[in-house]
Write a protein that holds these residues in place. Sequence first.
Motif, mmCIF file in Angstrom:
data_model
loop_
_atom_site.group_PDB
_atom_site.id
_atom_site.type_symbol
_atom_site.label_atom_id
_atom_site.label_comp_id
_atom_site.label_asym_id
_atom_site.label_seq_id
_atom_site.Cartn_x
_atom_site.Cartn_y
_atom_site.Cartn_z
ATOM 1 N N ALA A 32 30.733 11.604 -28.273
ATOM 2 C CA ALA A 32 30.773 12.429 -29.490
ATOM 3 C C ALA A 32 30.471 13.889 -29.198
ATOM 4 O O ALA A 32 29.422 14.425 -29.593
ATOM 5 N N PRO A 33 31.368 14.587 -28.498
ATOM 6 C CA PRO A 33 31.166 16.024 -28.259
ATOM 7 C C PRO A 33 31.574 16.832 -29.483
ATOM 8 O O PRO A 33 32.158 16.303 -30.437
ATOM 9 N N LEU A 34 31.278 18.120 -29.465
ATOM 10 C CA LEU A 34 31.848 19.048 -30.434
ATOM 11 C C LEU A 34 33.243 19.386 -29.932
ATOM 12 O O LEU A 34 33.418 19.850 -28.809
ATOM 13 N N ASP A 53 24.598 26.338 -32.256
ATOM 14 C CA ASP A 53 23.533 26.298 -31.254
ATOM 15 C C ASP A 53 23.944 25.531 -29.997
ATOM 16 O O ASP A 53 23.251 24.621 -29.535
ATOM 17 N N VAL A 54 25.088 25.931 -29.430
ATOM 18 C CA VAL A 54 25.572 25.238 -28.227
ATOM 19 C C VAL A 54 25.633 26.186 -27.030
ATOM 20 O O VAL A 54 26.372 25.934 -26.076
ATOM 21 N N GLY A 55 24.862 27.251 -27.053
ATOM 22 C CA GLY A 55 24.900 28.229 -25.964
ATOM 23 C C GLY A 55 24.528 27.650 -24.616
ATOM 24 O O GLY A 55 24.988 28.136 -23.574
ATOM 25 N N ASP A 56 23.691 26.589 -24.616
ATOM 26 C CA ASP A 56 23.257 25.976 -23.355
ATOM 27 C C ASP A 56 24.082 24.737 -23.013
ATOM 28 O O ASP A 56 23.739 24.010 -22.080
ATOM 29 N N ALA A 57 25.140 24.504 -23.742
ATOM 30 C CA ALA A 57 25.951 23.306 -23.541
ATOM 31 C C ALA A 57 26.849 23.432 -22.318
ATOM 32 O O ALA A 57 27.050 24.519 -21.764
ATOM 33 N N THR A 58 27.416 22.309 -21.917
ATOM 34 C CA THR A 58 28.460 22.289 -20.892
ATOM 35 C C THR A 58 29.807 22.279 -21.604
ATOM 36 O O THR A 58 30.082 21.410 -22.436
ATOM 37 N N GLY A 103 31.239 13.766 -17.124
ATOM 38 C CA GLY A 103 30.911 15.145 -16.795
ATOM 39 C C GLY A 103 29.907 15.771 -17.727
ATOM 40 O O GLY A 103 29.606 16.963 -17.618
ATOM 41 N N LYS A 104 29.385 14.962 -18.652
ATOM 42 C CA LYS A 104 28.367 15.413 -19.619
ATOM 43 C C LYS A 104 28.839 16.642 -20.403
ATOM 44 O O LYS A 104 28.104 17.611 -20.597
ATOM 45 N N CYS A 105 30.082 16.574 -20.832
ATOM 46 C CA CYS A 105 30.681 17.669 -21.592
ATOM 47 C C CYS A 105 30.210 17.620 -23.046
ATOM 48 O O CYS A 105 30.521 16.666 -23.769
ATOM 49 N N ASP A 106 29.487 18.641 -23.467
ATOM 50 C CA ASP A 106 28.967 18.700 -24.828
ATOM 51 C C ASP A 106 29.975 19.286 -25.800
ATOM 52 O O ASP A 106 29.991 18.959 -26.983
#
Length: 432
Positions: free
Chosen positions: A269-271, A185-190, A242-245
């Motif tokens: 803690a990004p994916l 569920d990371v379709g809206d991620a950066t 950079g708010k990288c998810d």
Amino acid sequence: MKKNTQLAGWASLLAVAGLALSGCAGTPTGGSTGGGGASGELVGGPGVDVDAKTIRIGTLVPVSGVFAGAITNIEGIEAAFHRATSEGGALEGWTVEVVNQDTKYDAATAIPLYEGMKDDVAMISIVLGSTIIDAMLPSIETDGVTLIPGGTTPNLQFAEHIVPSLPMTSAHASSLIPYAIENYDVGDATFCSLTVEDTLGAYVVENFEFTVEELGLTKGVETTFAPNTDQLTAQITALKNGKCDVVMTGGTGSFLQTFAVQAVQQDYAPLVLAGNSSYNVTLATGPGADWLAEHAIISVPGDEWLGTDAPGQAMMIEDLTAVNPDFVPTANAHLTGYVNGMLTAEILAAAIDAGDLSREGIAAAAAGIGTWEDELGLAGGDVVVGETAAGNVPPSKLSMFRIDPDVPTGLALERYYYESEVTNDYIESIRP
């Protein structure tokens, strides 16, 4: 299984002078009769002793320092030749000797090693490092040597005299990112990237950018790091700010552990997504293992070590045990060596059947392979070898793993042979 106490000694010997190993008997999967051509007269060539029925195969694998564990690639190819030279195997009655030179994962080291071995081997099967292979290309083409690399990038996938055997090393983003979207569920991620500053890293970025654009995702910062660095603090700061998810990575060695340890220090803690070039056997036990187990997905061809999805997994383990009962299970390297060895054996068997083991005969046999079916379920799909290099089509199915210390290789299977349409589109976009 017992720890392989022979590895240190083998690595030392390989680093100094190379290692010659011989295929031996086992249980075959079938193959040609291993005879000559219709005339019964077999033409030899470099690395071939027709009378003794011996073929020498070269490999250029780093086996010292941080890359010492890569010797498992040699164990994998030896296991394949063990089966191929057995009764009923593709090379029944022949002996295959593997001669490795320790490249130290450095192109300047690898080139003279290749020049020194090329006249004593029939072909090259396994060279690790896109930058090294790229530097070798002019000589490979001039010498007419057939090369099966350990992995390819687009500039190598369609090069003359190179026979790809596995999914492109640089094209894992186009599988990992769609898989993450579907399952996490990371379709809206950066989406951002962290890649090594070399040929592999440059093409990982290309594949990453293609995937993000194809799927209409939000792209954030792209960061790079020097090979063998032990500092990623600045890159992690940039990714966090950079708010990288989701971070797509590309590199070799122990950079994932470095990233994990320093990400914890910055409370980031990004994916994390990583292709098989990032795998090493200490991922589940070394620094940052707990963090990686929680936050990383690794894509590797093939099955879990004790899995049952791939028909050839148990067979590979059987052959590895025959070659070295004390081997240490290693997910990526053993499989790479084994797949390359199987394909090498098929090419050599075709050349023998045609009565020509010269450089030209082996090259013709390789071009005539056509579609090499992935009957063992280890290569990531069928391998298509074109009559010309432009016709090559790499396999594209990757299996998805999570890091788990309770699994022999440290990789627990989450999805076997995930197939991505984005990967197929990317392959079409780079075809000559």
